[in-house]
Write a protein that holds these residues in place. Sequence first.
Motif, PDB file in Angstrom:
ATOM      1  N   GLY A 145       2.377  -4.397  -9.569  1.00  0.00           N
ATOM      2  CA  GLY A 145       1.461  -4.753 -10.656  1.00  0.00           C
ATOM      3  C   GLY A 145       0.133  -4.028 -10.597  1.00  0.00           C
ATOM      4  O   GLY A 145      -0.118  -3.191  -9.715  1.00  0.00           O
ATOM      5  N   HIS A 146      -0.743  -4.353 -11.550  1.00  0.00           N
ATOM      6  CA  HIS A 146      -2.032  -3.681 -11.720  1.00  0.00           C
ATOM      7  C   HIS A 146      -3.166  -4.692 -11.639  1.00  0.00           C
ATOM      8  O   HIS A 146      -2.979  -5.882 -11.912  1.00  0.00           O
ATOM      9  N   ARG A 147      -4.353  -4.222 -11.316  1.00  0.00           N
ATOM     10  CA  ARG A 147      -5.564  -5.050 -11.338  1.00  0.00           C
ATOM     11  C   ARG A 147      -6.700  -4.194 -11.879  1.00  0.00           C
ATOM     12  O   ARG A 147      -6.932  -3.074 -11.418  1.00  0.00           O
TER      13      ARG A 147
ATOM     14  N   ASP B 246      -0.802  -2.402   3.337  1.00  0.00           N
ATOM     15  CA  ASP B 246      -1.925  -2.537   2.410  1.00  0.00           C
ATOM     16  C   ASP B 246      -1.991  -1.360   1.448  1.00  0.00           C
ATOM     17  O   ASP B 246      -3.063  -0.897   1.091  1.00  0.00           O
TER      18      ASP B 246
ATOM     19  N   ASP C   9      -4.226  -8.126  -1.109  1.00  0.00           N
ATOM     20  CA  ASP C   9      -5.542  -8.696  -1.398  1.00  0.00           C
ATOM     21  C   ASP C   9      -6.621  -7.623  -1.190  1.00  0.00           C
ATOM     22  O   ASP C   9      -6.675  -6.983  -0.128  1.00  0.00           O
TER      23      ASP C   9
ATOM     24  N   ASN D 286      -0.348  -1.573  -7.205  1.00  0.00           N
ATOM     25  CA  ASN D 286       0.326  -1.943  -5.962  1.00  0.00           C
ATOM     26  C   ASN D 286       1.801  -1.537  -6.060  1.00  0.00           C
ATOM     27  O   ASN D 286       2.592  -2.212  -6.727  1.00  0.00           O
TER      28      ASN D 286
ATOM     29  N   ALA E 272       5.130  -6.534  -1.836  1.00  0.00           N
ATOM     30  CA  ALA E 272       4.384  -7.753  -1.522  1.00  0.00           C
ATOM     31  C   ALA E 272       2.989  -7.679  -2.143  1.00  0.00           C
ATOM     32  O   ALA E 272       2.439  -6.595  -2.350  1.00  0.00           O
ATOM     33  N   PRO E 273       2.392  -8.841  -2.454  1.00  0.00           N
ATOM     34  CA  PRO E 273       1.028  -8.835  -3.000  1.00  0.00           C
ATOM     35  C   PRO E 273       0.038  -8.293  -1.968  1.00  0.00           C
ATOM     36  O   PRO E 273       0.240  -8.439  -0.756  1.00  0.00           O
TER      37      PRO E 273
ATOM     38  N   ILE F  25      -6.208 -10.596  -5.766  1.00  0.00           N
ATOM     39  CA  ILE F  25      -4.822 -10.251  -5.492  1.00  0.00           C
ATOM     40  C   ILE F  25      -4.297  -9.249  -6.522  1.00  0.00           C
ATOM     41  O   ILE F  25      -4.504  -9.399  -7.721  1.00  0.00           O
ATOM     42  N   VAL F  26      -3.587  -8.219  -6.010  1.00  0.00           N
ATOM     43  CA  VAL F  26      -2.847  -7.286  -6.851  1.00  0.00           C
ATOM     44  C   VAL F  26      -1.363  -7.583  -6.622  1.00  0.00           C
ATOM     45  O   VAL F  26      -0.858  -7.416  -5.496  1.00  0.00           O
ATOM     46  N   PRO F  27      -0.641  -8.048  -7.640  1.00  0.00           N
ATOM     47  CA  PRO F  27       0.756  -8.457  -7.438  1.00  0.00           C
ATOM     48  C   PRO F  27       1.658  -7.267  -7.131  1.00  0.00           C
ATOM     49  O   PRO F  27       1.324  -6.119  -7.432  1.00  0.00           O
ATOM     50  N   PRO F  28       2.824  -7.520  -6.530  1.00  0.00           N
ATOM     51  CA  PRO F  28       3.751  -6.422  -6.235  1.00  0.00           C
ATOM     52  C   PRO F  28       4.203  -5.722  -7.509  1.00  0.00           C
ATOM     53  O   PRO F  28       4.558  -6.354  -8.499  1.00  0.00           O
TER      54      PRO F  28
END
Length: 690
Positions: free
Chosen positions: A82-84, A20, A57, A50, A54-55, A77-80
Amino acid sequence: MRSLLLFLACMASAQVYAQDILLINELQAANHGTIADGAGLTHDWVEVFNPGPAPVDLQGMRLISGLRQHHFRHALIVPPGGHRILWCSGLQGDGAHVSFKLPRSGGSLLLIATDGTTILDMFTWTALESGISMGRLPDGGKAWSYFPTPTPGAANRTDHARRERTSVPVAEPTAGHFATPINAQLKGDDGVVIYYTMDGSAPDTMSSFRYEGPIAMDANTVLRARAFAVGHIPGPELHGLYTFGSQHPHPLSLALSPEALYDGKRGIDTPGLHQNHTRDGKAWERAASVSLPYAPEGAGVGIRIAGSGSRGLAKRSYKLYARSRYDSPDKGIPFPDGSYHDEAMLRADASPHAFLRNRLMEILVTRHGLHVDVQPSTPVTLYLNGRYRGLYRLMPPKDAQWLRRISGAGSVDVVEGPASNTLSGRGADHRSALELLVNGAPLEELGTRIDMSSLIDLAALDLYMGRADHDLNVRAHRPRETGGLWRWVLFDMDLWAPAAENSVERMCSATVPETPFVPQLLAHPELRPLLLARITALQAAVFAPAQVRRIADSLYHAHEDALLADHRRWELELGNPHPVESSKAMDAFLNERPAHLMRHLARKSGHPLRSVRIDVPPADQARILIEGLELAPGRHEVRCFAGVPVRMEAIPAVGHEFAGWKGADDAGRVFTMDAGRTSLLRAMFRPVLP
């Protein structure tokens, strides 16, 4: 809570769930135009990153800032790799909205895992200006940088990064009053370049002067300076006011671009009755810097022309706004009493009449604890871009923020004007409450909706002043809670009637009911005696001519120099009376008004006047109250209304006890006086024997 967070912070490096891993990657605490949410709003934001394959949550995790926390209760969800973006809007909306905002002055964020204890990441940021973000470099890295060009939702870029910020320049000699020309010197940290302006505009590297040596000044000047360095974010600005010749007390300095003030198309203080200063709204708000007499370091604010009466005059009122886009203080604009407000009013008081009348009523209401609310004001000398503008009063606005503070309520309903227009909350209840008053509802029912002491005091004060605009200057508020009662704010107290004017008859001749509802109060069998008794007490304890004239005389002498200087500044443009004339006119009004008002009320109400002599002992023996207001020691000839009961109270001083009333046999320490039966009243006390 704090000890728990400290413990968790210490254990952070050892307690991370590998599956996580999320990192706080970038944040912006003053977002203006960088990015908007789906509704087009530019909230503060936090970007999480992230770094894993892996993604991840966010559901079940928590974001904590100080004592505030937000629990993510929905899938996010924050993709692998990737940003949120998380919107720190203070709203409980969709999963991407966080229930608190980010303080611009700095703070710390903790991202807590779904187990409720493991810290996934912790980040502390310093004060951030509008348009600046702070984040990791590279994404997920250990180093943090400032970003003049934020990159929400995208990789942080090295070419945008700034590792440090410059310090505020230091001026020698410091700003202040000088009798002779000076050469001001600016100092900064090693490696910085200082740019400065002397026309009020904000310093930058393109259009400002580069500091090369001492700055010669021989006239009033506002100096704004800022330090710049390669690889640094520009730090706070120096705001210095240098004045020469006559020294004016409590200087408040406002500085902004001359174009923002005087440009024919976009200036807000252009000359002429129908020029830009008549316009209002955010489109006519300009960025400025303010230096307050009790907080001279300078701060960013927005400024507008304010009010209605002063707009067409050369001396105008201004309103200041603390907004993140101007890098205003996070708490708001500071006031001398230690409070902070999002807005501040600089009231022009275009004549000495206006200044003296407003200040006197403010002092009397505050000193005697009358049941209306009045804005506290601080007299200041205003300098606009270094130019002397005269005597002003700095006040908090009479808005919901101030009314919440003085009422202690979490939220308030606020209405203004003759039509009870709603400014905050719900105003319909105010209109229905006034309908009860107009229709003569019983006092018991009125008291469940209206603070009748506030309305009665408002009516009594308006009658005393004979205000010509009493029906227009109306603002009422109540706590938005069960049992919240409507109270009134007293403001704009400068248009007094002539001392002999029959203001009672004028207010009673209104064709429609209007605040403060004098005819309705006088016609109501329960409210009429309350109003007349209160006016009796006010004339005896607050507006007793000799007593109130001493206060007015002290007020004039405290501000005499400032009033005279203001008069010299505006005499040709405004044609105002000389301050000495204003002081004499006020003295005459205060001496003559009570007798005229009492006579007019007696005629209108049908209650003849009676005189009662009340002897008040020295303060070391006792205090005597009339309708809750304290009478000064000595002899008083009190004019009362026959048939109207007046509440009297005797309060013994330490070491004394009440021994009875002369002139009111068998009356207790508290009793109701009937002027028709009493002509002499004296409270008697005796020492308490050991």
